[in-house]
Design an enzyme around this catalytic site. Sequence first.
Site: not given
Length: 219
Positions: A13, A88, A122, A152, A163
Amino acid sequence: MKLIFLGPPGAGKGTQAEKISEHYGIAHISTGDMLRKEMREGTPLGKAAKGFIDKGELVPDEVIIGMVENRIQAADCQKGYLFDGFPRTIAQADALLSISDIDMVVNIDVPAERLVERIGGRRMCAGCGAGYHVSMYSKDTCEKCGAKLFIRDDDKPETVLNRITVYERQTQPLIDYYKAKGLLRTVDGDRTPETVRTDILALTEKLVSRLRTRLTLKR
Ligand code: AP5
Ligand code: MG
């Protein structure tokens, strides 16, 4: 142009939203990025959000809705905006109905097994927030602004799994929600970032023509 990018954690996204918002000169509104900024600055909102984010849980709806309501008043939202990671929950989507219209929802579809691998590699830029993946970019500084890249806090494997579960339980129902409103378009997100972007641009270009026709008919 008012868009929503929907998809599980790691679907791409943010990667796609950065380019598409730049292409159309519209605001990129990532509620995740906004919350991370609040956390970095140590604001009361940031401190409250950290407890949820670190566990991979959602931040309460009323906090998010208030934050978005303020954000869309900003000057850079006049030409339109692209929501990344919002709404969400059904409650957030219902609240959004009363504060903004939406032209299209792009659902970026990626199989669950691919998500862990994507999030595991990531790297984020501490300066401008750009996102990278170790398989495509091996430096430890940002190619755009030179700042250091970091991992992160919520990208730890155990948090990622939660998640994904939270996404399936609380966010996935939005696919049917927006399908029923005729707003949903799905792209196969399990291809290169460039191919996914080409598909999204084909959809947004059709939307631009539709919006132009609507504007001409109104005149
Ligand atoms: P948020 O920051 O929104 O995280 P997320 O939804 O979990 O999504 P990600 O940012 O992890 O993934 P992405 O889809 O943006 O993928 P990316 O482009 O980076 O939210 C974080 C937390 O904040 C939530 O858990 C929650 O606690 C809270 N929160 C935020 N919004 C909220 C809300 N509305 N309500 C309540 N709580 C909220 O790509 C991932 C990696 O893959 C990158 O390394 C990238 O380079 C790579 N990649 C991207 N595309 C491709 C591709 N096509 N092929 C190969 N690799 C790719
Ligand atoms: Mg993101």
